[in-house]
Design a protein around this motif. Structure first.
Motif, mmCIF file in Angstrom:
data_model
loop_
_atom_site.group_PDB
_atom_site.id
_atom_site.type_symbol
_atom_site.label_atom_id
_atom_site.label_comp_id
_atom_site.label_asym_id
_atom_site.label_seq_id
_atom_site.Cartn_x
_atom_site.Cartn_y
_atom_site.Cartn_z
ATOM 1 N N ASP A 25 0.805 -1.214 0.000
ATOM 2 C CA ASP A 25 0.000 0.000 0.000
ATOM 3 C C ASP A 25 0.840 1.267 0.000
ATOM 4 O OD1 ASP A 25 -2.344 -1.397 -0.045
ATOM 5 O OD2 ASP A 25 -2.809 -1.145 2.085
ATOM 6 N N VAL A 26 2.125 1.174 0.357
ATOM 7 C CA VAL A 26 2.916 2.391 0.547
ATOM 8 C C VAL A 26 4.238 2.392 -0.211
ATOM 9 C CG1 VAL A 26 1.897 2.825 2.824
ATOM 10 C CG2 VAL A 26 3.992 1.469 2.653
ATOM 11 N N ARG A 27 4.604 1.286 -0.841
ATOM 12 C CA ARG A 27 5.898 1.205 -1.523
ATOM 13 C C ARG A 27 5.680 1.119 -3.027
ATOM 14 N NH1 ARG A 27 8.914 -3.498 1.743
ATOM 15 N NH2 ARG A 27 10.241 -3.402 -0.119
ATOM 16 N N PRO A 28 6.142 2.121 -3.781
ATOM 17 C CA PRO A 28 5.837 2.181 -5.214
ATOM 18 C C PRO A 28 6.210 0.930 -5.997
ATOM 19 C CG PRO A 28 6.751 4.260 -4.483
ATOM 20 C CD PRO A 28 6.875 3.319 -3.326
ATOM 21 N N ASP A 29 7.387 0.350 -5.730
ATOM 22 C CA ASP A 29 7.772 -0.832 -6.508
ATOM 23 C C ASP A 29 6.822 -1.993 -6.251
ATOM 24 O OD1 ASP A 29 8.965 -0.927 -3.842
ATOM 25 O OD2 ASP A 29 9.996 -2.740 -4.512
ATOM 26 N N LEU A 30 6.288 -2.099 -5.027
ATOM 27 C CA LEU A 30 5.351 -3.167 -4.719
ATOM 28 C C LEU A 30 3.955 -2.860 -5.255
ATOM 29 C CD1 LEU A 30 6.419 -4.157 -1.089
ATOM 30 C CD2 LEU A 30 7.343 -4.881 -3.298
ATOM 31 N N ILE A 31 3.610 -1.582 -5.353
ATOM 32 C CA ILE A 31 2.353 -1.190 -6.008
ATOM 33 C C ILE A 31 2.391 -1.634 -7.470
ATOM 34 C CG2 ILE A 31 1.009 0.803 -6.797
ATOM 35 C CD1 ILE A 31 1.979 2.221 -4.178
ATOM 36 N N HIS A 32 3.525 -1.402 -8.102
ATOM 37 C CA HIS A 32 3.709 -1.817 -9.502
ATOM 38 C C HIS A 32 3.593 -3.337 -9.627
ATOM 39 C CE1 HIS A 32 6.321 -1.277 -13.377
ATOM 40 N NE2 HIS A 32 5.073 -1.588 -13.645
ATOM 41 N N ASP B 147 -1.628 3.201 -16.926
ATOM 42 C CA ASP B 147 -1.820 1.751 -16.891
ATOM 43 C C ASP B 147 -0.498 1.111 -16.472
ATOM 44 O OD1 ASP B 147 -2.423 -0.911 -17.260
ATOM 45 O OD2 ASP B 147 -2.344 -0.814 -19.461
ATOM 46 N N LEU B 148 -0.436 0.641 -15.250
ATOM 47 C CA LEU B 148 0.817 0.112 -14.712
ATOM 48 C C LEU B 148 1.223 -1.203 -15.360
ATOM 49 C CD1 LEU B 148 0.333 0.886 -10.906
ATOM 50 C CD2 LEU B 148 1.655 2.170 -12.583
ATOM 51 N N VAL B 149 0.268 -1.934 -15.916
ATOM 52 C CA VAL B 149 0.597 -3.208 -16.557
ATOM 53 C C VAL B 149 1.381 -2.965 -17.852
ATOM 54 C CG1 VAL B 149 -0.367 -5.340 -17.536
ATOM 55 C CG2 VAL B 149 -1.428 -4.292 -15.533
ATOM 56 N N ALA B 150 1.160 -1.823 -18.470
ATOM 57 C CA ALA B 150 1.859 -1.521 -19.728
ATOM 58 C C ALA B 150 3.302 -1.111 -19.494
ATOM 59 C CB ALA B 150 1.111 -0.409 -20.470
#
Length: 470
Positions: A400-407, A449-452
Motif C-alpha cells: 500500500d505504501v511502496r511504489p515498486d510493490l504497487i507496480h 496503466d501500470l501493466v503496460a
C-alpha cells in the motif's frame, strides 16, 4: 598465488623506471594490509555469525514464519528480474530453513567452512529474494557478511577444519582481513547516519515521535515515551551514534566506552522496536574493533593446546590475489549502492527508488491506502479491485505504501484476471500515503496503466515525485 611483497635484485632495480609518486603510498598501504595480526577476532566473528544463523533459522521455524511468509501467500511480490524465484513447496521450504541452520552450525564450528559459507549465502539469498515485502536491512547485512566469510580464510583458528588438518592451523592473519570486517560494519553505521540527516529526523523528530508514542504501554518507562523532548533527544542521539561510533570504536582509548554504547544502544532499540536478531549481530560483530588478540587475552585453554600441537602455527595465513580483487569490487559496490538514489528524481524516502541495500534504517514511517481500477479494453467495462484479492494482509500493508510493490501488485492483478479469462486488462492505481505523520498525499499517477510499464530499474515517471513532502 598469494599477495606477498618481494624485493627486486639490485641489478633489476637499477634498470627499473622510477616509480610513480603514488607507488610508495600504495606500498605502505599494501604492507600494512599484509602485516600479521592475531587471528582470534576474525575467528570469533565467524563463530558469532554461525551461531546467530542457527538461532535465526530455528526462530523462523518456531514462530511458524515459513508457513505464514512463504507458503500461505498465493503470490509473491518478487524483485524485478527475479520473478522465477519461488518458494519450495511444503515440506521442502521447512527443510531449506533447517539446512540453513545446519550450515550456520558448520560455519560456527569451522567444519568445511568455505563450502558451508558459500551454500549458506546462496540459500539465504534465495529465501531473501522470494518476496520483496520481506526486505530488511539486516538480511542484506547477513548476505554481505556471509560473502566475506566465503572470501576470507577465517577458518584457520579455532575450527574443526584446522583441528582435523583440512587447513593449516594458524595464529595470525593479514591485518587486511580485520579491516575488511570492520569496514563492513562501518558501512552500515555511516550510511545509516547519513540517511538520518534530514529535516524530518532532526527537526520534527519523526518518525521517532510516532514510534515512541505507540509504545507507552511498556512498563515503567512507557509514560515517558510520549514526551516530545524524549523523541527529539532519541533522534539526535541516534544520528550522532551512527555517524560517530566507528571513530570511537577505532580509537583505542574510547573503545571500551564505545562498545558499551553499542551494547546499550542496540539492546534499547531491540526492546523498543522488535527488530529481530539485528541488535545481536551488531553487538557481536563490533567486537572485531578490539585488538585482534583480545580473545586470547582471556586465556582460553583451547588456544594454548592448539598452539603447542601445530608446528607452523605462528605462520600467517595468506590471501590470494583474486580474493583481494573480489574484496575491492565488493567494497566499491557497497559504496555505490547507497548513493544510486541520486540517479533518480525525487525524494528517495518517498519514491524508494534506490532504497534496497542503502542502509536507510528506520528513517521513514508510511501509512496508506491503495485502490486499483481495472479496465477490460474489449468490453470497456471498469471495476474496482482491492490488493488483498492477490495478497495477504502483511503483503498488502507493504504494497500500500511502496511504489515498486504497487507496480508488482498491478501486474499480479492483471495475471489474476487473465486466469479468469479476461486477458490484457488495464490496471490503474489510486494510492494515498502519509509519510512521517503528515496528511496523506497521492503517490501514483492514477491515469497510468501500470501493466503496460515493464518492471525494471529505470526511473518510474508514474510515481508522483512532486507530491513528496518537503
Amino acid at each position: 598465488m598469494t599477495l606477498t611483497a618481494t624485493a627486486p635484485a639490485d641489478s633489476e632495480a637499477q634498470n627499473r623506471v622510477a616509480p610513480h609518486p603514488a607507488w610508495p603510498k600504495y606500498r605502505r598501504l599494501a604492507d600494512a594490509a599484509r602485516r600479521p595480526v592475531a587471528a582470534d577476532s576474525v575467528a570469533v566473528f565467524r563463530i558469532g555469525f554461525g551461531l546467530l544463523a542457527v538461532y535465526s533459522s530455528v526462530r523462523f521455524l518456531a514462530k511458524g514464519w515459513v508457513d505464514r511468509l512463504y507458503l500461505e501467500p498465493e503470490h509473491h511480490l518478487t524483485y524485478p528480474g527475479f520473478g522465477w524465484v519461488q518458494p519450495w513447496p511444503s515440506p521442502w521450504m521447512h527443510l531449506h530453513v533447517v539446512v540453513l541452520a545446519l550450515l550456520g552450525a558448520c560455519i560456527a564450528l569451522g567444519y568445511r567452512h568455505r563450502l558451508a559459507a558459500a551454500l549458506f549465502v546462496v540459500g539465504f539469498a534465495y529465501a531473501e529474494l522470494i518476496d520483496a515485502a520481506l526486505y530488511l536491512n539486516h538480511y542484506w547485512f547477513v548476505t554481505l557478511a556471509g560473502l566475506l566469510l566465503v572470501l576470507l580464510p577465517v577458518h584457520h583458528r579455532w575450527s574443526l577444519d584446522a583441528w582435523q588438518g583440512r587447513v593449516r592451523a594458524a595464529r595470525f592473519v593479514p591485518a587486511g582481513m580485520v579491516w575488511a570486517l570492520r569496514a563492513q560494519l562501518a558501512v552500515v553505521y555511516l550510511f545509516a547516519g547519513v540517511a538520518k540527516l534530514n529535516g524530518d529526523w532532526l527537526l520534527r523528530a519523526q518518525p521517532m515521535r510516532l514510534w515512541l508514542a505507540d509504545r507507552t504501554h511498556i512498563p515503567i518507562v512507557g509514560p515517558l515515551l510520549d514526551e516530545p523532548l524524549l523523541a527529539y533527544a532519541a533522534s539526535w542521539a541516534g544520528a550522532f551514534f551512527d555517524l560517530t561510533i566507528v571513530g570511537w570504536l577505532l580509537w583505542r582509548r574510547s573503545r571500551p566506552w564505545a562498545y558499551a554504547a553499542v551494547v546499550g544502544f542496540h539492546l534499547i532499540t531491540g526492546v523498543l522496536f522488535q527488530i529481530g536478531v539485528f541488535p545481536w549481530m551488531m553487538i557481536l560483530g563490533t567486537l572485531v574493533f578490539f585488538a585482534p588478540d583480545w580473545p586470547s587475552r582471556l586465556r582460553w585453554g583451547f588456544s594454548r593446546s592448539l598452539s603447542s600441537s601445530t608446528p607452523d602455527f605462528g605462520r600467517a595465513v595468506g590471501v590470494a590475489r583474486p580474493v583481494v580483487v573480489l574484496l575491492i569490487v565488493l567494497a566499491v559496490v557497497q559504496l555505490v549502492l547507497p548513493l544510486r538514489h541520486y540517479a533518480y528524481p525525487g525524494n528517495v524516502r518517498w519514491t524508494e527508488e534506490g532504497y534496497y541495500g542503502a542502509w536507510r534504517v528506520m528513517v521513514t514511517e508510511k501509512a496508506g491506502y491503495a485502490q486499483y481500477r481495472i479496465t477490460d479494453p474489449t468490453t470497456g467495462s471498469t471495476w474496482q479491485a482491492h490488493p488483498r484479492l492477490v495478497l495477504t494482509d502483511w503483503q498488502a500493508e507493504q504494497a500500500d505504501v511502496r511504489p515498486d510493490l504497487i507496480h508488482a501488485t498491478a501486474h499480479l492483478l492483471a495475471q489474476h484476471y487473465e486466469n479468469e479469462g479476461k486477458p490484457d486488462v488495464e490496471v490503474r492505481a489510486d494510492v494515498w500515503v502519509s509519510m512521517n505523520g503528515r496528511p496523506p498525499r497521492r503517490m501514483v499517477d492514477p491515469t497510468v496503466d501500470l501493466v503496460a510499464i515493464p518492471r525494471n530499474l529505470s526511473p518510474s515517471k508514474w510515481i508522483l515525485a512532486n507530491s513528496a513532502p518537503p
